[in-house]
Motif scaffolding. Structure first.
Motif, mmCIF file in Angstrom:
data_model
loop_
_atom_site.group_PDB
_atom_site.id
_atom_site.type_symbol
_atom_site.label_atom_id
_atom_site.label_comp_id
_atom_site.label_asym_id
_atom_site.label_seq_id
_atom_site.Cartn_x
_atom_site.Cartn_y
_atom_site.Cartn_z
ATOM 1 N N VAL A 1 0.854 -1.184 0.000
ATOM 2 C CA VAL A 1 0.000 0.000 0.000
ATOM 3 C C VAL A 1 0.892 1.237 0.000
ATOM 4 O O VAL A 1 1.935 1.250 0.644
ATOM 5 C CB VAL A 1 -0.975 0.011 1.206
ATOM 6 N N HIS A 2 0.508 2.229 -0.785
ATOM 7 C CA HIS A 2 1.192 3.522 -0.801
ATOM 8 C C HIS A 2 0.224 4.531 -0.185
ATOM 9 O O HIS A 2 -0.742 4.929 -0.826
ATOM 10 C CB HIS A 2 1.587 3.920 -2.228
ATOM 11 N N GLU A 3 0.511 4.914 1.040
ATOM 12 C CA GLU A 3 -0.394 5.787 1.790
ATOM 13 C C GLU A 3 -0.422 7.221 1.288
ATOM 14 O O GLU A 3 -1.415 7.917 1.429
ATOM 15 C CB GLU A 3 -0.018 5.785 3.282
ATOM 16 N N GLU A 4 0.683 7.678 0.683
ATOM 17 C CA GLU A 4 0.824 9.096 0.359
ATOM 18 C C GLU A 4 0.678 9.443 -1.121
ATOM 19 O O GLU A 4 0.670 10.617 -1.474
ATOM 20 C CB GLU A 4 2.196 9.596 0.841
ATOM 21 N N THR A 5 0.606 8.438 -2.001
ATOM 22 C CA THR A 5 0.624 8.769 -3.425
ATOM 23 C C THR A 5 -0.091 7.720 -4.271
ATOM 24 O O THR A 5 -0.164 6.549 -3.906
ATOM 25 C CB THR A 5 2.074 8.921 -3.917
ATOM 26 N N ASP A 6 -0.609 8.157 -5.400
ATOM 27 C CA ASP A 6 -1.150 7.247 -6.404
ATOM 28 C C ASP A 6 0.021 6.560 -7.111
ATOM 29 O O ASP A 6 1.159 7.017 -7.030
ATOM 30 C CB ASP A 6 -1.963 8.017 -7.445
ATOM 31 N N LYS A 7 -0.282 5.478 -7.824
ATOM 32 C CA LYS A 7 0.745 4.756 -8.567
ATOM 33 C C LYS A 7 0.164 4.329 -9.912
ATOM 34 O O LYS A 7 -1.001 3.948 -9.989
ATOM 35 C CB LYS A 7 1.207 3.546 -7.762
ATOM 36 N N VAL A 8 0.980 4.385 -10.969
ATOM 37 C CA VAL A 8 0.562 4.000 -12.316
ATOM 38 C C VAL A 8 1.302 2.737 -12.739
ATOM 39 O O VAL A 8 2.530 2.651 -12.597
ATOM 40 C CB VAL A 8 0.847 5.126 -13.341
ATOM 41 N N PHE A 9 0.556 1.765 -13.258
ATOM 42 C CA PHE A 9 1.113 0.558 -13.873
ATOM 43 C C PHE A 9 0.698 0.569 -15.338
ATOM 44 O O PHE A 9 -0.491 0.610 -15.640
ATOM 45 C CB PHE A 9 0.551 -0.705 -13.224
ATOM 46 N N PHE A 10 1.674 0.513 -16.251
ATOM 47 C CA PHE A 10 1.406 0.445 -17.684
ATOM 48 C C PHE A 10 2.039 -0.845 -18.203
ATOM 49 O O PHE A 10 3.256 -1.025 -18.093
ATOM 50 C CB PHE A 10 1.989 1.652 -18.417
ATOM 51 N N VAL A 11 1.226 -1.752 -18.746
ATOM 52 C CA VAL A 11 1.732 -3.043 -19.229
ATOM 53 C C VAL A 11 2.255 -2.882 -20.654
ATOM 54 O O VAL A 11 1.518 -2.510 -21.566
ATOM 55 C CB VAL A 11 0.651 -4.134 -19.150
ATOM 56 N N ILE A 12 3.537 -3.167 -20.809
ATOM 57 C CA ILE A 12 4.200 -3.076 -22.109
ATOM 58 C C ILE A 12 4.079 -4.404 -22.851
ATOM 59 O O ILE A 12 3.855 -4.440 -24.055
ATOM 60 C CB ILE A 12 5.686 -2.705 -21.935
ATOM 61 N N GLU A 13 4.238 -5.502 -22.117
ATOM 62 C CA GLU A 13 4.193 -6.841 -22.715
ATOM 63 C C GLU A 13 3.649 -7.810 -21.679
ATOM 64 O O GLU A 13 4.034 -7.757 -20.514
ATOM 65 C CB GLU A 13 5.592 -7.274 -23.154
ATOM 66 N N GLY A 14 2.745 -8.685 -22.104
ATOM 67 C CA GLY A 14 2.194 -9.691 -21.206
ATOM 68 C C GLY A 14 0.911 -9.226 -20.549
ATOM 69 O O GLY A 14 0.202 -8.371 -21.073
ATOM 70 N N GLU A 15 0.642 -9.817 -19.383
ATOM 71 C CA GLU A 15 -0.563 -9.453 -18.642
ATOM 72 C C GLU A 15 -0.267 -9.586 -17.148
ATOM 73 O O GLU A 15 0.451 -10.483 -16.723
ATOM 74 C CB GLU A 15 -1.733 -10.306 -19.090
ATOM 75 N N MET A 16 -0.794 -8.654 -16.384
ATOM 76 C CA MET A 16 -0.619 -8.715 -14.940
ATOM 77 C C MET A 16 -1.981 -8.725 -14.264
ATOM 78 O O MET A 16 -2.993 -8.337 -14.863
ATOM 79 C CB MET A 16 0.245 -7.563 -14.429
ATOM 80 N N ILE A 17 -1.961 -9.159 -13.028
ATOM 81 C CA ILE A 17 -3.167 -9.205 -12.213
ATOM 82 C C ILE A 17 -2.904 -8.329 -10.988
ATOM 83 O O ILE A 17 -1.815 -8.360 -10.418
ATOM 84 C CB ILE A 17 -3.462 -10.648 -11.765
ATOM 85 N N ILE A 18 -3.893 -7.553 -10.612
ATOM 86 C CA ILE A 18 -3.802 -6.823 -9.353
ATOM 87 C C ILE A 18 -4.992 -7.252 -8.507
ATOM 88 O O ILE A 18 -6.152 -7.057 -8.890
ATOM 89 C CB ILE A 18 -3.788 -5.294 -9.551
#
Length: 102
Positions: free
Chosen positions: A45-62
């Motif tokens: 968890v990041h209490e103080e900031t937003d976070k960006v995930f950009f998938v370049i290749e493959g697939e991720m799960i959150i």
């Protein structure tokens, strides 16, 4: 002034360890990083900031505590600050992260 193009495939080819982000640039007070992932990461968890995930290749799960999303190649997600997540990938996935300088 010196302008530099960053070729993501070349930068990714230098990453040999998974879950170890590589710094490739910055914008204002944000760092841009590349990372290769596979398997599961711990709950985070990041209490103080937003976070960006950009998938370049493959697939991720959150995983969230109440749901799950899949992010595919050429897709991104913004995780608001204070939200607990557990990232994972069944197969190796290449991701660009954008987060404040730490």
């Amino acid at each position: 002034m010196h302008y530099q193009v960053i070729k993501l495939s070349e930068e990714l080819s230098t990453i040999h360890d998974q879950w170890t982000p590589k710094f490739i640039g910055e914008m204002n007070d944000y760092q841009i990083k590349l990372v290769k992932i596979a398997g599961e990461f711990d709950w985070d968890v990041h209490e103080e900031t937003d976070k960006v995930f950009f998938v370049i290749e493959g697939e991720m799960i959150i995983d969230f505590r109440d749901s799950q999303v899949k992010i595919y190649k050429d897709e991104m997600i913004v995780i608001p600050k204070g939200i607990e997540i557990k990232p994972s990938a069944i197969k190796e996935c290449h991701i660009m992260l954008m987060e404040p300088k730490a």
